[in-house]
Design a protein around this motif. Structure first.
Motif, mmCIF file in Angstrom:
data_model
loop_
_atom_site.group_PDB
_atom_site.id
_atom_site.type_symbol
_atom_site.label_atom_id
_atom_site.label_comp_id
_atom_site.label_asym_id
_atom_site.label_seq_id
_atom_site.Cartn_x
_atom_site.Cartn_y
_atom_site.Cartn_z
ATOM 1 N N GLY A 38 52.892 46.494 49.831
ATOM 2 C CA GLY A 38 51.910 45.873 48.941
ATOM 3 C C GLY A 38 51.749 46.670 47.658
ATOM 4 N N LEU A 39 51.613 47.981 47.820
ATOM 5 C CA LEU A 39 51.424 48.851 46.653
ATOM 6 C C LEU A 39 52.632 48.754 45.720
ATOM 7 C CD1 LEU A 39 49.599 50.967 45.339
ATOM 8 C CD2 LEU A 39 50.853 52.728 46.580
ATOM 9 N N ALA A 40 53.837 48.779 46.320
ATOM 10 C CA ALA A 40 55.059 48.705 45.515
ATOM 11 C C ALA A 40 55.085 47.405 44.707
ATOM 12 C CB ALA A 40 56.288 48.796 46.413
ATOM 13 N N ILE A 41 54.749 46.282 45.372
ATOM 14 C CA ILE A 41 54.769 44.996 44.665
ATOM 15 C C ILE A 41 53.742 45.000 43.523
ATOM 16 C CG2 ILE A 41 54.351 42.513 44.882
ATOM 17 C CD1 ILE A 41 55.422 42.687 47.730
ATOM 18 N N VAL A 42 52.561 45.555 43.789
ATOM 19 C CA VAL A 42 51.535 45.598 42.748
ATOM 20 C C VAL A 42 52.023 46.424 41.556
ATOM 21 C CG1 VAL A 42 49.213 46.382 42.176
ATOM 22 C CG2 VAL A 42 49.625 45.209 44.338
ATOM 23 N N VAL A 43 52.666 47.561 41.852
ATOM 24 C CA VAL A 43 53.191 48.404 40.764
ATOM 25 C C VAL A 43 54.225 47.633 39.944
ATOM 26 C CG1 VAL A 43 54.555 50.467 40.251
ATOM 27 C CG2 VAL A 43 52.698 50.586 41.918
ATOM 28 N N PHE A 89 54.025 46.524 36.007
ATOM 29 C CA PHE A 89 55.152 46.838 35.129
ATOM 30 C C PHE A 89 55.632 45.572 34.397
ATOM 31 C CE2 PHE A 89 59.705 47.476 34.429
ATOM 32 C CZ PHE A 89 59.704 48.696 33.764
ATOM 33 N N THR A 90 55.839 44.470 35.162
ATOM 34 C CA THR A 90 56.273 43.208 34.539
ATOM 35 C C THR A 90 55.270 42.729 33.515
ATOM 36 O OG1 THR A 90 56.135 42.549 36.845
ATOM 37 C CG2 THR A 90 57.699 41.373 35.512
ATOM 38 N N ALA A 91 53.988 42.852 33.855
ATOM 39 C CA ALA A 91 52.963 42.357 32.941
ATOM 40 C C ALA A 91 52.991 43.141 31.636
ATOM 41 C CB ALA A 91 51.590 42.460 33.603
ATOM 42 N N VAL A 92 53.122 44.461 31.752
ATOM 43 C CA VAL A 92 53.090 45.297 30.555
ATOM 44 C C VAL A 92 54.332 45.054 29.691
ATOM 45 C CG1 VAL A 92 53.138 47.680 29.708
ATOM 46 C CG2 VAL A 92 51.650 47.055 31.626
ATOM 47 N N PHE A 93 55.497 44.958 30.349
ATOM 48 C CA PHE A 93 56.746 44.846 29.590
ATOM 49 C C PHE A 93 57.295 43.416 29.581
ATOM 50 C CE2 PHE A 93 56.511 49.277 30.994
ATOM 51 C CZ PHE A 93 56.526 49.898 29.755
ATOM 52 N N GLY A 111 53.066 34.960 32.701
ATOM 53 C CA GLY A 111 51.883 34.573 33.462
ATOM 54 C C GLY A 111 51.291 35.726 34.251
ATOM 55 N N SER A 112 52.147 36.683 34.658
ATOM 56 C CA SER A 112 51.626 37.828 35.418
ATOM 57 C C SER A 112 50.613 38.590 34.579
ATOM 58 C CB SER A 112 52.765 38.747 35.857
ATOM 59 O OG SER A 112 53.357 39.340 34.723
ATOM 60 N N ARG A 113 50.823 38.585 33.256
ATOM 61 C CA ARG A 113 49.871 39.225 32.355
ATOM 62 C C ARG A 113 48.481 38.619 32.509
ATOM 63 N NH1 ARG A 113 52.435 39.961 26.365
ATOM 64 N NH2 ARG A 113 53.626 41.795 26.972
ATOM 65 N N ILE A 114 48.460 37.280 32.422
ATOM 66 C CA ILE A 114 47.178 36.579 32.474
ATOM 67 C C ILE A 114 46.506 36.808 33.827
ATOM 68 C CG2 ILE A 114 46.071 34.322 32.303
ATOM 69 C CD1 ILE A 114 47.382 35.187 29.724
ATOM 70 N N SER A 115 47.280 36.590 34.905
ATOM 71 C CA SER A 115 46.679 36.691 36.229
ATOM 72 C C SER A 115 46.144 38.092 36.496
ATOM 73 C CB SER A 115 47.690 36.306 37.308
ATOM 74 O OG SER A 115 47.869 34.916 37.297
ATOM 75 N N LEU A 116 46.940 39.119 36.167
ATOM 76 C CA LEU A 116 46.478 40.478 36.436
ATOM 77 C C LEU A 116 45.275 40.813 35.565
ATOM 78 C CD1 LEU A 116 49.655 42.660 37.025
ATOM 79 C CD2 LEU A 116 48.216 41.455 38.644
ATOM 80 N N GLN A 117 45.330 40.376 34.306
ATOM 81 C CA GLN A 117 44.179 40.623 33.422
ATOM 82 C C GLN A 117 42.915 40.012 34.004
ATOM 83 O OE1 GLN A 117 44.091 39.622 29.166
ATOM 84 N NE2 GLN A 117 46.267 40.064 29.161
ATOM 85 N N VAL A 118 43.027 38.727 34.365
ATOM 86 C CA VAL A 118 41.852 38.054 34.907
ATOM 87 C C VAL A 118 41.399 38.765 36.176
ATOM 88 C CG1 VAL A 118 40.982 35.938 35.936
ATOM 89 C CG2 VAL A 118 42.449 35.811 33.953
#
Lengths: 308, 291
Positions: free
Chosen positions: B32-37, B41-45, B88-95
């Protein structure tokens, strides 16, 4: 017991006042002039002002809230901007479908969740337990709306076994109830399992085993009753989640319930209808919680003893 | 008496390290932690990873099945679904993170006051929380989002407020169990202000349950936000939000199922990872439950 029931019912009152206050405040801060919404863009400024005066829209916030509560007690919570019909009529005609959907899902959650939880706990760390827990985790993580779409894709589009919309036949009810129930099945399973595991470690269970009681009697008679008490609470709370989740499920399967009504109202900016739906569902949820608490008191002798 | 106090103070420093040590022994939690990391990473880059822009239309290439050029296919405007999911990962993680941040902050503040001062303040705050809890949280979020109007920020507020009561309850409970301990009395005796006691002595000691709840809370917040976008509240097009993408793909479900499969998969994997991590954290926190 009577004292407890009376107290519990009285407690409902501040909650209802609070909920109505939230709903009214949200209506109040919603952008857009309700007078304009009702009269339309063509109405003259004078007509709008007259309407505002007549409906009391220029009064202070608390006066308006007081009027809202006064009317709400008589069952009047405003009119829909779209249909001009009273909001309560609109909602009450849609309510049975929503309750039916939530109740069906609740039954599925109980019938699947409790047995799976018990068996998982009895056979902790077995293959059955692992598989059940993985399924529970997936169920917990599955967005309701996505599961609904996948089920439609598979059972309606591919196999053509079940209808993808409506709620008037038993066949049509299957997919929506499963969709909505999935998360609750997962939660009830996990809760039953952990509660059962906790009870099984208690001293009185050890005593029962030590005196040579058969394992089945230990589990079914001694452990289960106590293990199910926290499950009752979770099941009650689940009903709220189900009513909330019904909003999404109904819109996927085109079920004519409160949820779909609300989603349509959101699209049309028909705010009285949206907030009316919230009010009604919150009331239904509070009543169910009241019922659960009463069942709880009836099941758990400790609560009964407190109010002797 | 003294020993007891020391043990409690010690716990706040060792506690977290110990928890992470135990956490590292739970394989699912580490996955789980690895996937979150990876997701962070995807969201930032996103700008470097995504092969296309999220609003880049190519009507000639609309409704293309997944292929080498378009990993997850294209939507009705010929936009690359893979790129949109990455963005989309940006939006979801931000929210998820900001909404939970709002809830932790507001709930923590209210819970700390209720627990520390007790009496009338406690009664008032917790009754208000009970009222909020009597509205199913997704409905409360819908009601708030409908009033505030669409938009990322309003979505965060709606989701944040709807989960505030949970944090208020947890913090209040922790504060209640801590406020009468000797080290708090000692701090009072040397003349620390209430604010200082709450911030410096009480909050650090009830951090652990908040972290667990917040991890699971991010999952719930992302699900709620996706649900709201699905019914047309929240994020507006062309911003790629997973729930909104699902909702858009629904119309074409009979012919182009991939349009709904991939955004849903993205949501589920994210939630699953956060739940694994949260579950692992809870077990690490309370080893009694595990065995």
């Amino acid at each position: 017991m009577f004292k407890y029931i009376a107290r519990r019912i009285l407690f409902l009152l501040p909650v209802l006042v609070g909920v109505s206050f939230i709903v009214f405040s949200l209506l109040y801060i919603t952008p857009g002039d309700p007078a304009r919404m009702v009269l339309g863009d063509q109405a003259t400024e004078e007509a709008v002002q007259e309407f505002r005066n007549k409906e009391g829209l220029n009064d202070p916030f608390l006066v308006q809230y007081g009027r809202y509560v006064y009317k709400a007690i008589q069952g009047d919570i405003g009119r829909s901007y779209m249909t001009r019909r009273p909001v309560s009529d609109e909602i009450l005609s849609a309510f049975p479908s929503t309750i039916k959907l939530a109740a069906l899902s609740m039954v599925i959650a109980i019938l699947l969740g409790i047995p799976f939880g018990i068996i998982s706990a009895i056979r902790q760390y077995s293959l059955f337990d692992s598989v059940t827990m993985i399924f529970a985790m997936v169920g917990l993580s599955m967005p309701v709306f996505w599961l609904g779409i996948l089920l439609i894709l598979f059972f309606s589009v591919q196999l053509r076994w079940l209808p993808s919309s409506g709620f008037d036949s038993l066949a049509a009810m299957i997919l929506p109830s499963i969709t909505l129930a999935a998360q609750s099945v997962a939660i009830v399973t996990r809760m039953t399992r952990s509660s059962m595991l906790e009870v099984v470690r208690q001293d009185y269970i050890r005593t029962a085993r030590a005196k040579g009681q058969k394992e089945s009697v230990v589990i079914w008679r001694h452990a289960l009753g106590n293990a199910l008490i926290p499950v009752v609470t979770v099941v009650g709370l689940q009903f709220g989640h189900l009513l909330g989740g019904a909003v999404l499920t109904e819109s996927i399967f085109s079920i004519p319930g409160v949820g779909r009504l609300m989603v349509e109202a959101i699209k049309m900016r028909d705010y009285p209808l949206v907030q009316g739906g919230v009010l009604y569902i919150a009331i239904a949820f509070s009543l169910v919680n009241l019922l659960v608490d009463l069942v709880y008191a009836w099941v758990d002798p400790r609560i009964k003893a407190q109010y002797k | 008496m003294n020993e007891h106090t020391e043990k409690n103070i010690g716990q706040s420093q060792h506690g977290l390290k110990e928890i992470f040590k135990r956490l590292s022994r739970a394989p699912l939690a580490m996955i789980g932690l690895a996937i979150v990391v990876v997701l962070v990473f995807t969201a930032v880059f996103a700008g470097f990873i995504a092969p296309y822009g999220y609003a880049e239309q190519d009507l000639m290439a609309a409704f293309e099945e997944p292929s080498g050029a378009h990993l997850f296919g294209t939507d009705e405007f010929g936009r690359d679904i893979f790129s949109r999911i990455i963005y989309g990962s940006r939006i979801s993680l931000q929210v998820g993170f900001i909404a939970v941040g709002i809830a932790v902050f507001a709930g923590g503040f209210l819970g700390a006051i209720a627990g520390y001062y007790g009496g009338k303040a406690d009664n008032l705050i917790m009754r208000a929380m009970d009222v909020l809890l009597s509205i199913p949280s997704i409905l409360l979020a819908i009601a708030i989002a409908a009033s505030l109007g669409p938009g990322l920020f309003n979505l965060m507020i709606a989701v944040g407020i709807s989960s505030t009561p949970n944090y208020a309850r947890i913090v209040r409970g922790s504060v209640l169990s801590i406020r009468n301990q000797e080290f708090v009395e000692a701090a009072k005796a040397v003349g620390s202000s209430d604010l200082r006691i709450i911030l410096k002595h009480i909050i650090p000691n009830c951090l652990a349950p908040i972290i667990v709840q917040a991890t699971l809370g991010v999952a719930i917040a992302i699900l709620t936000a996706a649900g709201l976008s699905f019914i047309g509240l929240g994020i507006q097009p062309p911003i790629p939000e997973w729930g909104a993408m699902l909702s858009g793909g629904r119309e074409y479900i009979r012919d182009y199922a991939y349009m709904t499969v991939f955004p849903g998969l993205a949501i589920m994997i994210t939630i699953l990872a956060l739940n694994f991590l949260g579950d692992g954290l809870r077990d690490a926190l309370d080893p009694k439950l595990k065995r």
